[in-house]
Write an enzyme that holds these catalytic residues in place. Structure first.
Site, mmCIF file in Angstrom:
data_model
loop_
_atom_site.group_PDB
_atom_site.id
_atom_site.type_symbol
_atom_site.label_atom_id
_atom_site.label_comp_id
_atom_site.label_asym_id
_atom_site.label_seq_id
_atom_site.Cartn_x
_atom_site.Cartn_y
_atom_site.Cartn_z
ATOM 1 N N ASP A 41 59.394 -48.288 27.880
ATOM 2 C CA ASP A 41 60.735 -47.942 28.357
ATOM 3 C C ASP A 41 61.197 -49.764 28.986
ATOM 4 O O ASP A 41 60.286 -50.113 28.944
ATOM 5 C CB ASP A 41 60.272 -47.116 29.628
ATOM 6 N N ARG A 47 61.540 -48.657 36.425
ATOM 7 C CA ARG A 47 61.183 -47.567 36.097
ATOM 8 C C ARG A 47 59.770 -47.508 35.736
ATOM 9 O O ARG A 47 58.369 -46.332 36.161
ATOM 10 C CB ARG A 47 61.964 -46.620 34.884
ATOM 11 N N THR A 66 70.423 -39.019 24.760
ATOM 12 C CA THR A 66 71.572 -38.947 24.051
ATOM 13 C C THR A 66 72.281 -37.695 24.670
ATOM 14 O O THR A 66 73.165 -36.398 24.990
ATOM 15 C CB THR A 66 70.895 -37.650 23.083
ATOM 16 N N PRO A 67 73.158 -38.885 25.610
ATOM 17 C CA PRO A 67 74.772 -38.113 26.609
ATOM 18 C C PRO A 67 75.709 -37.791 25.574
ATOM 19 O O PRO A 67 76.001 -38.925 24.242
ATOM 20 C CB PRO A 67 74.471 -39.427 27.400
ATOM 21 N N THR A 68 76.306 -36.856 26.943
ATOM 22 C CA THR A 68 77.748 -37.199 25.009
ATOM 23 C C THR A 68 79.121 -38.465 25.927
ATOM 24 O O THR A 68 78.462 -38.894 26.285
ATOM 25 C CB THR A 68 78.593 -36.119 26.043
ATOM 26 N N ALA A 73 73.122 -23.214 23.634
ATOM 27 C CA ALA A 73 73.504 -22.941 23.403
ATOM 28 C C ALA A 73 74.059 -21.036 24.187
ATOM 29 O O ALA A 73 74.439 -20.719 24.897
ATOM 30 C CB ALA A 73 74.744 -22.699 22.726
ATOM 31 N N CYS A 116 71.280 -30.634 29.886
ATOM 32 C CA CYS A 116 71.674 -29.980 28.759
ATOM 33 C C CYS A 116 72.497 -29.405 28.379
ATOM 34 O O CYS A 116 73.357 -29.484 27.274
ATOM 35 C CB CYS A 116 70.305 -29.988 28.571
ATOM 36 N N GLN A 139 75.729 -28.253 29.043
ATOM 37 C CA GLN A 139 77.328 -28.422 28.813
ATOM 38 C C GLN A 139 77.307 -29.315 27.832
ATOM 39 O O GLN A 139 77.860 -29.039 26.853
ATOM 40 C CB GLN A 139 77.805 -28.896 29.882
HETATM 41 C C1 UGA Z 1 67.024 -25.648 30.103
HETATM 42 C C2 UGA Z 1 66.254 -24.630 29.001
HETATM 43 O O1 UGA Z 1 66.359 -23.698 30.018
HETATM 44 C C3 UGA Z 1 65.589 -25.639 28.055
HETATM 45 O O2 UGA Z 1 64.603 -24.567 27.832
HETATM 46 C C4 UGA Z 1 65.692 -26.679 27.701
HETATM 47 O O3 UGA Z 1 64.211 -27.017 27.046
HETATM 48 C C5 UGA Z 1 66.088 -27.556 28.656
HETATM 49 O O4 UGA Z 1 67.447 -26.724 29.348
HETATM 50 C C6 UGA Z 1 66.658 -28.967 28.073
HETATM 51 O O5 UGA Z 1 67.406 -28.898 27.003
HETATM 52 O O6 UGA Z 1 66.557 -29.899 28.122
HETATM 53 P P1 UGA Z 1 67.051 -26.451 32.565
HETATM 54 O O7 UGA Z 1 68.656 -27.591 32.014
HETATM 55 O O8 UGA Z 1 66.025 -27.477 32.708
HETATM 56 O O9 UGA Z 1 66.512 -25.898 31.272
HETATM 57 O O10 UGA Z 1 66.627 -25.607 33.676
HETATM 58 P P2 UGA Z 1 66.827 -24.087 32.844
HETATM 59 O O11 UGA Z 1 66.378 -23.311 33.889
HETATM 60 O O12 UGA Z 1 67.625 -23.624 31.838
HETATM 61 O O13 UGA Z 1 68.637 -23.760 34.178
HETATM 62 C C7 UGA Z 1 70.383 -24.631 33.476
HETATM 63 C C8 UGA Z 1 70.714 -23.749 35.124
HETATM 64 O O14 UGA Z 1 71.713 -22.619 34.641
HETATM 65 C C9 UGA Z 1 70.970 -24.598 35.726
HETATM 66 O O15 UGA Z 1 72.206 -25.034 36.655
HETATM 67 C C10 UGA Z 1 70.454 -22.112 36.532
HETATM 68 O O16 UGA Z 1 70.286 -22.752 38.002
HETATM 69 C C11 UGA Z 1 71.137 -21.712 35.739
HETATM 70 N N1 UGA Z 1 70.740 -20.020 35.776
HETATM 71 C C12 UGA Z 1 69.860 -19.866 35.536
HETATM 72 C C13 UGA Z 1 72.131 -19.482 35.980
HETATM 73 O O17 UGA Z 1 73.013 -19.761 36.537
HETATM 74 N N2 UGA Z 1 71.499 -18.070 35.999
HETATM 75 C C14 UGA Z 1 70.401 -17.517 35.722
HETATM 76 O O18 UGA Z 1 70.298 -16.421 35.487
HETATM 77 C C15 UGA Z 1 69.571 -18.792 35.317
#
Ligand code: UGA
Length: 438
Positions: A5, A10, A60-62, A196, A247, A249
């Site tokens: 990095d 970091r 890779t932000p928006t 998505a 991720c 959004q």
């Molecule tokens: C998500 C995906 O689950 C991963 O597979 C992916 O690799 C990752 O994004 C990424 O692209 O880096 P993450 O954002 O770490 O993982 O966490 P999640 O467990 O997916 O939760 C995302 C959001 O959805 C959280 O705010 C969680 O509280 C919420 N959520 C999740 C709910 O509101 N309800 C649910 O039933 C599950």
């Protein structure tokens, strides 16, 4: 494995006893391997020269400005990494896209690599190896993944060989039948589609939670019942105050933007609506807090438990707590915030100085709850379930409200104690109905 990095601070943190991120199990892995087969360095040039395989895992932000602003992925960091790789490479490399990128990024990156490499005869093979692990469960997801996906130019021998090389790396701990290969574009698109679809499930159940509150149905019972259908499955059906994280959004907006670029406006609009429903859920939650508390929360102390976007992480990116806090501050609330992992500095960065005039961060929940009018649960931290809610009730103003944005508490028990409870997608407490004139 050498992790590089440009940011010295970091890298120093990765080489110290205080790793720069909180992730269960990560400390142990890093401590067991660091200095043996895992190294952290800022010497990008040396690491690039020495590597046979380079995983590019940059942000890779928006995009914040220009064409596609607010929707498209900003590939600035990716391109600059590719330019460095090209400049410093003197031998063939396998380049692995780990960052989430728009479809056909590999093609663009290949052009940058090929046209900027001064060394003669160097060949780059580009693979897409999207990451599916989730924060909080990252180590388990890594050691026992549902699947590993590797995309490459499987239509030719070089591409097939590059894919096979990466398959062999994963095969050290992942059963081969779980390692999937695909063409480059399918792998890139699978990543955006997976996120998505996961987000869409949450928005769908959140939409139903609003209807449940109007009809007297209970969203947990609905989730349970539909989850028993093996075609639907039980996971990712927890109604919440909204999904957050770095991720979901970002990837949906990126996917929708790609659709727009291809003239698929209807497809884009379908995916935008998933984000729209998420915003609605956060607004609806704030509206409920205000209306339940007699339409005014001005100068009322509201304890906010949790700020991270989910439990077992200190990450606050796109956390629904930001919008909920901002909404309540707009109505004049004084927020008393407690999160077991999020430091005050992070909250300050997320909320800004002006909002911080209305937020006090506490290092323990007791102080946050003392003299509060209401509690809002923003993150599903397990410790919230273990609190002595009877004692908490004693130290709060009455009527004492609980707004459970994660449906993790024992609502019947809380009502018995005397709390006025609002739980997402659950039958509405008669007190709330009359307060809101419903
Ligand atoms: C998500 C995906 O689950 C991963 O597979 C992916 O690799 C990752 O994004 C990424 O692209 O880096 P993450 O954002 O770490 O993982 O966490 P999640 O467990 O997916 O939760 C995302 C959001 O959805 C959280 O705010 C969680 O509280 C919420 N959520 C999740 C709910 O509101 N309800 C649910 O039933 C599950």
């Amino acid at each position: 494995m050498t992790v590089v990095d440009l940011n010295q601070q970091r890298i120093d943190a990765w080489n110290s006893d205080n790793l720069p991120i909180y992730e269960p199990g990560l400390d142990e892995v890093v401590k067991a391997c660091r200095g043996k087969n895992l190294f952290f360095s800022t010497d990008c040039e040396a690491a690039i020269r020495a590597a046979q395989c380079i995983f590019v895992s940059v942000n890779t932000p928006t995009k914040k400005t220009g064409l596609g602003k607010g929707k498209a992925a900003d590939l600035t960091y990716w391109e600059s990494a590719a330019r460095n790789i090209a400049a410093w490479s003197t031998s063939d490399k396998i380049i692995v896209e780990k960052s989430t990128v728009p479809v056909r990024t590999a093609e663009a990156i290949e052009k940058v690599l090929l046209r900027n490499c001064p060394a003669p005869g160097v060949h780059f093979d580009i693979l897409s190896n999207p990451e599916f692990l989730a924060e909080g469960t990252a180590i388990d997801d890594l050691t026992a993944p549902d699947r590993v996906l590797i995309g490459g130019k499987i239509e030719n021998d070089r591409g097939t060989a590059a894919c096979a090389a990466l398959v062999d790396v994963y095969a050290n701990w992942v059963p081969r039948e779980r390692i999937l290969t695909a063409n480059l574009w399918s792998a890139e698109l699978s990543k955006l589609t997976a996120n998505a679809m996961l987000a869409q499930r949450i928005s769908s159940i959140n939409a139903i939670s609003a209807l449940c509150e109007c009809t007297g149905a209970d969203v947990s019972q609905v989730s349970f019942a539909i989850g028993k259908d093996s075609r639907i499955g039980p996971k990712f059906l927890n109604a919440s105050v909204g999904f957050g994280g770095s991720c979901f959004q970002k990837d949906i907006l990126n996917l929708a933007y790609i659709c727009e670029c291809h003239g698929l406006q209807e497809v884009a609009d379908y995916w935008y609506s998933v984000v729209g429903m998420n915003d609605y859920q956060k607004t609806r939650f704030v509206r409920r807090v205000v209306s339940a508390m007699f339409n005014t929360i001005r100068n009322k102390k509201i304890a906010m438990l949790g700020f991270a976007f989910k439990k077992d992480t200190g990450d606050t990116r796109e956390t629904p707590a930001i919008d909920v806090a901002a909404g309540m501050i707009e109505d004049g609330a004084k927020i008393a915030l407690y999160d077991p992992q999020v430091p005050e500095e992070q909250v300050r960065m997320d909320m800004g100085e002006e909002a911080m005039k209305s937020i006090t961060c506490y290092k323990n929940p007791t102080d946050a709850l003392q003299d509060a009018h209401a509690v809002t649960i923003m993150t599903e931290w397990d410790e919230f379930k273990t609190y002595d809610w009877k004692e908490i009730y004693q130290v709060m103003h009455k009527p004492a409200f609980v707004f459970d944005g994660r449906n993790i508490l024992d609502h019947a028990h809380l009502s018995e104690i005397g709390f006025i409870v609002y739980a997402l997608g659950k039958p509405i407490d008669p007190f709330l109905k009359s307060a809101e004139g419903a």
